[in-house]
Design a protein around this motif. Structure first.
Motif, PDB file in Angstrom:
ATOM      1  N   ASN A   1      35.115  31.876  47.481  1.00 20.02           N
ATOM      2  CA  ASN A   1      34.510  30.959  48.446  1.00 20.02           C
ATOM      3  C   ASN A   1      34.156  29.608  47.853  1.00 20.02           C
ATOM      4  OD1 ASN A   1      34.793  32.893  50.362  1.00 20.02           O
ATOM      5  ND2 ASN A   1      32.617  33.194  50.755  1.00 20.02           N
ATOM      6  N   ASN A   2      34.076  29.533  46.520  1.00 18.78           N
ATOM      7  CA  ASN A   2      33.828  28.223  45.906  1.00 18.78           C
ATOM      8  C   ASN A   2      35.056  27.715  45.161  1.00 18.78           C
ATOM      9  OD1 ASN A   2      33.561  30.181  44.002  1.00 18.78           O
ATOM     10  ND2 ASN A   2      31.896  29.193  42.912  1.00 18.78           N
ATOM     11  N   SER A   3      36.237  28.131  45.657  1.00 20.84           N
ATOM     12  CA  SER A   3      37.522  27.497  45.324  1.00 20.84           C
ATOM     13  C   SER A   3      38.150  27.899  44.004  1.00 20.84           C
ATOM     14  CB  SER A   3      37.394  25.963  45.365  1.00 20.84           C
ATOM     15  OG  SER A   3      36.971  25.522  46.632  1.00 20.84           O
ATOM     16  N   THR A   4      37.686  28.970  43.379  1.00 20.52           N
ATOM     17  CA  THR A   4      38.334  29.430  42.147  1.00 20.52           C
ATOM     18  C   THR A   4      39.582  30.244  42.488  1.00 20.52           C
ATOM     19  OG1 THR A   4      36.201  29.550  41.027  1.00 20.52           O
ATOM     20  CG2 THR A   4      38.039  30.705  40.003  1.00 20.52           C
ATOM     21  N   PRO A   5      40.771  29.866  41.984  1.00 20.83           N
ATOM     22  CA  PRO A   5      42.001  30.613  42.308  1.00 20.83           C
ATOM     23  C   PRO A   5      42.030  31.992  41.644  1.00 20.83           C
ATOM     24  CG  PRO A   5      42.492  28.401  41.466  1.00 20.83           C
ATOM     25  CD  PRO A   5      41.061  28.677  41.165  1.00 20.83           C
ATOM     26  N   ARG A   6      42.557  32.973  42.361  1.00 21.71           N
ATOM     27  CA  ARG A   6      42.822  34.308  41.814  1.00 21.71           C
ATOM     28  C   ARG A   6      44.277  34.662  42.104  1.00 21.71           C
ATOM     29  NH1 ARG A   6      37.991  34.249  39.169  1.00 21.71           N
ATOM     30  NH2 ARG A   6      36.239  35.047  40.391  1.00 21.71           N
ATOM     31  N   LEU A   7      44.918  35.353  41.180  1.00 24.50           N
ATOM     32  CA  LEU A   7      46.270  35.842  41.410  1.00 24.50           C
ATOM     33  C   LEU A   7      46.198  37.216  42.070  1.00 24.50           C
ATOM     34  CD1 LEU A   7      47.958  34.912  38.003  1.00 24.50           C
ATOM     35  CD2 LEU A   7      48.028  33.640  40.154  1.00 24.50           C
ATOM     36  N   VAL A   8      47.036  37.413  43.096  1.00 27.43           N
ATOM     37  CA  VAL A   8      47.113  38.701  43.783  1.00 27.43           C
ATOM     38  C   VAL A   8      48.373  39.412  43.311  1.00 27.43           C
ATOM     39  CG1 VAL A   8      47.122  39.879  46.009  1.00 27.43           C
ATOM     40  CG2 VAL A   8      45.995  37.651  45.791  1.00 27.43           C
ATOM     41  N   THR A   9      48.221  40.614  42.784  1.00 29.12           N
ATOM     42  CA  THR A   9      49.367  41.354  42.265  1.00 29.12           C
ATOM     43  C   THR A   9      50.140  42.012  43.412  1.00 29.12           C
ATOM     44  OG1 THR A   9      48.177  43.431  41.992  1.00 29.12           O
ATOM     45  CG2 THR A   9      48.032  41.846  40.186  1.00 29.12           C
ATOM     46  N   GLU A  10      51.328  42.501  43.099  1.00 23.20           N
ATOM     47  CA  GLU A  10      52.162  43.147  44.117  1.00 23.20           C
ATOM     48  C   GLU A  10      51.478  44.353  44.749  1.00 23.20           C
ATOM     49  OE1 GLU A  10      56.018  44.139  42.630  1.00 23.20           O
ATOM     50  OE2 GLU A  10      56.909  42.304  43.427  1.00 23.20           O
ATOM     51  N   ASP A  11      50.603  45.037  43.987  1.00 24.41           N
ATOM     52  CA  ASP A  11      49.915  46.208  44.540  1.00 24.41           C
ATOM     53  C   ASP A  11      48.543  45.857  45.116  1.00 24.41           C
ATOM     54  OD1 ASP A  11      48.746  45.668  42.141  1.00 24.41           O
ATOM     55  OD2 ASP A  11      49.063  47.642  41.252  1.00 24.41           O
ATOM     56  N   GLY A  12      48.286  44.557  45.300  1.00 29.27           N
ATOM     57  CA  GLY A  12      47.087  44.141  46.020  1.00 29.27           C
ATOM     58  C   GLY A  12      45.827  44.018  45.190  1.00 29.27           C
ATOM     59  N   ASN A  13      45.932  44.003  43.881  1.00 29.12           N
ATOM     60  CA  ASN A  13      44.766  43.791  43.029  1.00 29.12           C
ATOM     61  C   ASN A  13      44.674  42.324  42.606  1.00 29.12           C
ATOM     62  OD1 ASN A  13      43.809  46.527  43.019  1.00 29.12           O
ATOM     63  ND2 ASN A  13      45.562  47.032  41.717  1.00 29.12           N
ATOM     64  N   TYR A  14      43.617  41.992  41.840  1.00 31.90           N
ATOM     65  CA  TYR A  14      43.334  40.590  41.552  1.00 31.90           C
ATOM     66  C   TYR A  14      43.124  40.389  40.050  1.00 31.90           C
ATOM     67  CZ  TYR A  14      42.342  40.630  46.562  1.00 31.90           C
ATOM     68  OH  TYR A  14      42.424  40.775  47.921  1.00 31.90           O
ATOM     69  N   LEU A  15      43.634  39.253  39.542  1.00 30.90           N
ATOM     70  CA  LEU A  15      43.354  38.868  38.169  1.00 30.90           C
ATOM     71  C   LEU A  15      43.192  37.366  38.087  1.00 30.90           C
ATOM     72  CD1 LEU A  15      46.388  38.731  35.797  1.00 30.90           C
ATOM     73  CD2 LEU A  15      46.739  39.196  38.196  1.00 30.90           C
ATOM     74  N   THR A  16      42.650  36.935  36.972  1.00 27.02           N
ATOM     75  CA  THR A  16      42.370  35.513  36.804  1.00 27.02           C
ATOM     76  C   THR A  16      43.659  34.686  36.867  1.00 27.02           C
ATOM     77  OG1 THR A  16      41.362  33.852  35.367  1.00 27.02           O
ATOM     78  CG2 THR A  16      42.488  35.686  34.282  1.00 27.02           C
ATOM     79  N   ALA A  17      43.507  33.454  37.378  1.00 25.60           N
ATOM     80  CA  ALA A  17      44.614  32.499  37.367  1.00 25.60           C
ATOM     81  C   ALA A  17      44.415  31.458  36.273  1.00 25.60           C
ATOM     82  CB  ALA A  17      44.727  31.816  38.733  1.00 25.60           C
ATOM     83  N   ASN A  18      43.423  31.676  35.408  1.00 21.94           N
ATOM     84  CA  ASN A  18      43.105  30.735  34.340  1.00 21.94           C
ATOM     85  C   ASN A  18      44.238  30.696  33.309  1.00 21.94           C
ATOM     86  OD1 ASN A  18      41.952  29.500  31.962  1.00 21.94           O
ATOM     87  ND2 ASN A  18      39.950  29.868  32.856  1.00 21.94           N
ATOM     88  N   LYS A  19      44.750  29.495  33.021  1.00 20.05           N
ATOM     89  CA  LYS A  19      45.888  29.335  32.113  1.00 20.05           C
ATOM     90  C   LYS A  19      45.564  29.735  30.676  1.00 20.05           C
ATOM     91  CE  LYS A  19      47.800  25.514  34.850  1.00 20.05           C
ATOM     92  NZ  LYS A  19      48.058  24.060  34.882  1.00 20.05           N
ATOM     93  N   ASP A  20      44.244  29.840  30.343  1.00 21.50           N
ATOM     94  CA  ASP A  20      43.873  30.302  29.008  1.00 21.50           C
ATOM     95  C   ASP A  20      44.207  31.782  28.826  1.00 21.50           C
ATOM     96  OD1 ASP A  20      42.917  27.818  28.327  1.00 21.50           O
ATOM     97  OD2 ASP A  20      40.825  28.291  28.774  1.00 21.50           O
ATOM     98  N   PHE A  21      44.331  32.516  29.954  1.00 18.73           N
ATOM     99  CA  PHE A  21      44.558  33.951  29.893  1.00 18.73           C
ATOM    100  C   PHE A  21      45.954  34.360  30.340  1.00 18.73           C
ATOM    101  CE2 PHE A  21      40.028  33.420  30.099  1.00 18.73           C
ATOM    102  CZ  PHE A  21      39.500  34.457  29.342  1.00 18.73           C
ATOM    103  N   ILE A  22      46.579  33.536  31.180  1.00 20.58           N
ATOM    104  CA  ILE A  22      47.823  33.921  31.845  1.00 20.58           C
ATOM    105  C   ILE A  22      48.876  32.826  31.687  1.00 20.58           C
ATOM    106  CG2 ILE A  22      48.861  34.462  34.094  1.00 20.58           C
ATOM    107  CD1 ILE A  22      47.046  36.653  33.144  1.00 20.58           C
ATOM    108  N   ASP A  23      50.104  33.237  31.423  1.00 19.95           N
ATOM    109  CA  ASP A  23      51.249  32.314  31.400  1.00 19.95           C
ATOM    110  C   ASP A  23      52.237  32.713  32.485  1.00 19.95           C
ATOM    111  OD1 ASP A  23      50.864  30.341  29.548  1.00 19.95           O
ATOM    112  OD2 ASP A  23      51.669  31.512  27.872  1.00 19.95           O
ATOM    113  N   ILE A  24      52.877  31.726  33.090  1.00 24.64           N
ATOM    114  CA  ILE A  24      53.967  32.010  34.029  1.00 24.64           C
ATOM    115  C   ILE A  24      55.208  32.349  33.220  1.00 24.64           C
ATOM    116  CG2 ILE A  24      55.419  31.063  35.853  1.00 24.64           C
ATOM    117  CD1 ILE A  24      53.121  29.210  36.602  1.00 24.64           C
ATOM    118  N   THR A  25      55.843  33.484  33.535  1.00 24.57           N
ATOM    119  CA  THR A  25      57.071  33.847  32.821  1.00 24.57           C
ATOM    120  C   THR A  25      58.225  33.014  33.349  1.00 24.57           C
ATOM    121  OG1 THR A  25      57.504  35.617  34.389  1.00 24.57           O
ATOM    122  CG2 THR A  25      56.290  36.208  32.408  1.00 24.57           C
ATOM    123  N   MET A  26      59.141  32.688  32.494  1.00 19.68           N
ATOM    124  CA  MET A  26      60.275  31.829  32.880  1.00 19.68           C
ATOM    125  C   MET A  26      61.404  32.697  33.443  1.00 19.68           C
ATOM    126  SD  MET A  26      58.935  29.009  32.192  1.00 19.68           S
ATOM    127  CE  MET A  26      60.319  27.893  32.419  1.00 19.68           C
TER     128      MET A  26
END
Length: 623
Positions: A598-623
């Protein structure tokens, strides 16, 4: 000349919150020459140091100490800050919290005038939903020269919020924070308070605690069992400590009732656990520690529910114990009136516990015309020994805005002359009745029901007064659009402006891009989205998206990401519940969507409907 107060702030990767924290100190209504703010950075890897240094250059009272190596907890930074301090008084501020602009100066001046060794002020907890008291039971009146043992719940809140103390007490007794993952505050403040003989208590707003959804602290990341193991050692330490027996008993009472009942056995986590045996073993070890030092668990139980739980636990009837615990945790109570008092009993019958009298159950009886004037009338159901002490109007979801009003009390009824409302601020409010020494209750909208056949709907509803002078209806809607929005709750998308034909539901936190505002046939604003679909423009359902920190996050939906730093998978976007899985470095995760808090922090939604951080310090986009 020495400072009046030194404010110690330990910092580790608090970039999103530091500006608000520091600005609260700059804006304090006090001569800056009387204060110093010592920020101790524990090797932050974000931009925390740069932010603090930008203020150090402008304000002489702000200082920074940069530690050479990360210590892993707030303990050592606080110790170093206290040693560097020169103030008569010390106070500890977490870097994601802030001090009250007007209240803190008034509070510290009052403590200083009393020459008190310790000060307890009011603190408030801010969440995405509301503002509530953080620990009202330790700052429930304005009083001086109190002894620690006179404050029954003094150890129920043993963190920094709302506390100031003489630096000389810390130095003379060589009191320090110990390095612990959890619980260092308890040991520090228990030892400190055991050396205190003069306390000033105040209801003045002093400290504001940040509990917004995106602020996940180390404490929140510690599991219930991990905390319990640490609390076991803290209990052992308290038993061995050289502190006055009355204070030792108060401290142990806190450990038993709060840490080993309310937060351990009296929890959904315990009830849902597949390994309850570990809970039992640990609780038995706590009992043994108490017995070794001449204490009995039952002697520390004043709460009738916990006493009953303990008796069932001791009976070794696990099924009955778990059934009872389930009922009290999930609040399966029924209420009824007897002799002008309300009693509650569990829906399932248990011989172990009698119906419990509710201290105060105030019920709105409407507007009544009495002797030519209008009165709001409240019937108060309560036991005879409970006193009514005050009446207030509390802004809905914001206890910071509380206005006390005059009232007459006779024949178990409160009478409020409507003339009092003429000069009050235009707010939506609840009515609140204060009773006893430190308790308060919002006024109910209806009497309790205990029907064997039917359960009364909305029985717990409180009276809400919506101010007629507030802004008109159209201010509840967006009437112009310049950027993206996010949904605050489940929201329907329609084909038409009259909302007759729904297309789909959007989950809370969904990003939408309106292109224009159009109106329904009765003039209600609607949002027109990029694909031509229609949705509400009501601000209760959608809000502006704040993108100021989005450079640190993935904001375009990737098909897959790789974990670059250990993080956690959750079953909700708020990250409030226990994580469902620890994600290890190198794991690849399929992504279906991006959702926002609600205060605008992005979360990634996985294929099975769970949530993880979208923070680039923790996650990289695979090429």
């Amino acid at each position: 000349m020495g400072k009046l107060v030194s404010i110690i702030v330990s910092v580790y990767n608090k970039e999103p919150y530091l500006k608000k924290c520091i600005e609260s100190l700059i804006n304090l209504n006090i001569d800056h020459s009387k204060i110093e703010a010592i920020f101790v950075d524990d090797c932050s890897t974000d931009h925390s140091v740069e932010i603090i240094e930008s203020y150090v250059e402008k304000f002489e009272f702000i200082k920074i100490i940069k530690l050479p190596n990360n210590t892993g907890s707030p303990s050592e930074p606080r110790n170093i800050g206290m040693k560097e301090a020169s103030g008569k008084y010390l106070t500890l501020l977490d870097a994601d919290d802030w001090l009250d602009t007007e209240g803190f100066p008034k509070f510290i001046n009052k403590v200083n005038e009393d020459d008190a060794e310790f000060g307890l002020g009011q603190s408030y907890k801010h969440t995405n939903k509301n503002i509530t008291f953080h620990a009202r039971f330790t700052a429930y009146k304005d009083s001086s020269n109190l002894k620690p043992e006179e404050i029954e719940k003094i150890f129920r809140a043993v963190g920094p919020p709302g506390k100031v103390f003489k630096r000389s007490i810390v130095e003379d007794n060589q009191i320090e924070f110990e390095h612990m993952k959890f619980g260092e505050d308890k040991l520090f403040f228990i030892e400190l308070i055991s050396k205190i003989s003069n306390i000033t208590m105040s209801t003045i707003p002093v400290y504001h605690v940040n509990r917004y959804d995106e602020n996940v602290s180390l404490v929140k990341e510690t599991s219930v069992l991990d905390k319990a193991y640490l609390n076991k050692e803290i209990t052992r330490r308290i038993c061995k400590a050289d502190i006055p027996l009355p204070l030792k008993k108060l401290a142990l009472s806190r450990m038993v009732e709060v840490d080993f009942f309310r937060r351990f056995l009296h929890t959904k986590t315990f009830l849902k656990s597949d390994n309850k045996q570990e809970f039992y073993i640990l609780f038995n070890e706590i009992e043994e520690i108490l017995k070794e030092h001449g204490f009995q668990t039952k002697d520390f139980l004043k709460n009738k529910i916990f006493t009953a739980m303990y008796e069932l636990y001791q009976s070794e009837n696990e099924d009955e114990f778990l059934k009872f615990t389930h009922d009290v945790v999930y609040g399966n109570w029924r209420f009824y009136v007897q002799n002008d008092a309300v009693y509650k009993e569990l829906e399932n019958n248990y011989d172990i516990i009698n119906p419990i009298a509710v201290d105060c159950y105030p019920i709105y009886e409407g507007t009544q015309y009495i002797n030519g004037e209008m009165y709001e009338v409240i019937k108060v159901l309560k036991p005879e020994h409970i006193n009514i002490t005050a009446l207030s109007l509390v802004e809905i979801n914001n206890v910071l805005n509380t206005q006390y009003i005059d009232f007459d009390y006779k024949n178990d009824k409160i009478y409020i002359n409507q003339k009092q409302f003429d000069q009050l601020e235009a707010l939506d409010v609840n009515l609140c009745v204060d009773h006893g020494e430190m308790d308060s209750t919002l006024v109910y909208a209806s009497y309790p029901s205990n029907n064997e056949t039917f359960k009364m709907k909305r029985q717990s509803f409180k009276v809400e007064f919506i101010n007629r002078l507030k802004e008109n209806k159209k201010n509840k809607y967006f009437t112009n659009i310049s950027d993206s929005l996010i949904t605050l709750k489940k929201t329907k998308i329609y084909k038409d402006f009259e909302f007759k034909e729904a297309i789909m539901n959007l989950e809370p936190g969904s990003k939408v891009v309106p292109t224009e505002i159009k109106y329904s046939s009765n003039g209600t604003p609607r949002l027109v989205l990029e694909d031509g679909s229609i949705m509400t423009a009501n601000k209760d359902f959608v809000t502006h998206i704040d993108e100021k920190n989005h450079h640190k996050y993935i904001t375009e939906v990737p098909s897959e990401v790789k974990v670059k730093k250990t993080c956690k998978l959750y079953d909700s976007r708020s990250f409030k519940n226990e994580p469902i899985k620890i994600l290890k470095i190198g794991e690849n995760i399929k992504i279906s969507n991006i959702i926002y808090t609600n205060n605008s922090t992005p979360r990634l939604v996985t294929e099975d409907g769970n949530y993880l951080t979208a923070n680039k310090d923790f996650i990289d986009i695979t090429m």
